[in-house]
Design a protein around this motif. Sequence first.
Motif, PDB file in Angstrom:
ATOM      1  N   CYS A   1      18.395 -42.782   3.179  1.00 23.31           N
ATOM      2  CA  CYS A   1      18.005 -44.169   3.487  1.00 23.31           C
ATOM      3  C   CYS A   1      16.523 -44.286   3.793  1.00 23.31           C
ATOM      4  O   CYS A   1      16.040 -45.385   4.098  1.00 23.31           O
ATOM      5  CB  CYS A   1      18.845 -44.728   4.629  1.00 23.31           C
TER       6      CYS A   1
ATOM      7  N   GLY B   1      14.978 -43.113   6.307  1.00 23.06           N
ATOM      8  CA  GLY B   1      14.673 -43.018   7.738  1.00 23.06           C
ATOM      9  C   GLY B   1      14.955 -44.267   8.541  1.00 23.06           C
ATOM     10  O   GLY B   1      14.426 -44.436   9.632  1.00 23.06           O
TER      11      GLY B   1
ATOM     12  N   CYS C   1      16.018 -38.551  11.542  1.00 20.71           N
ATOM     13  CA  CYS C   1      14.961 -39.510  11.177  1.00 20.71           C
ATOM     14  C   CYS C   1      14.534 -40.315  12.398  1.00 20.71           C
ATOM     15  O   CYS C   1      13.493 -40.966  12.383  1.00 20.71           O
ATOM     16  CB  CYS C   1      15.412 -40.450  10.063  1.00 20.71           C
TER      17      CYS C   1
HETATM   18  S1  FES Z   1      17.622 -40.679   6.926  1.00 23.22           S
HETATM   19 FE1  FES Z   1      19.244 -42.130   6.838  1.00 23.22          FE
HETATM   20  S2  FES Z   1      20.007 -42.110   8.846  1.00 23.22           S
HETATM   21 FE2  FES Z   1      18.393 -40.707   8.937  1.00 23.22          FE
END
Ligand code: FES
Length: 102
Positions: free
Chosen positions: A39, A41, A85
């Motif tokens: 996603c 981060g 993240c």
């Molecule tokens: S990279 Fe998606 S929740 Fe951490």
Amino acid sequence: MAKITFITQDDEQITLEADSGSVMELAVENGIAGIDGDCGGVCSCATCHVHVKPEHQAKVGEASEIEQDMLELDDEANEYSRLCCQIEVSDDIDGVIFKVAH
Ligand code: FES
């Protein structure tokens, strides 16, 4: 500068150094197996799930509410789970060990 160690599902131990960015970005940039960061981060995929070594949990801190909601959907989640993240690299987490959850 912080030294951060990842332990993969294959028990490979990799120590990296960084001074900024998120722990997820550090892992992805260095090809740590099991950390995908799908996603980008924003705390909506859980492909950056790690377990913090219990003795390092105080340094790293607790998951936020949004993070906990994501983690609840993950079978591997436990009290030491974090989405990396959401962890910023800084001197505060120097020496921390993260076990990749998947
Ligand atoms: S990279 Fe998606 S929740 Fe951490």
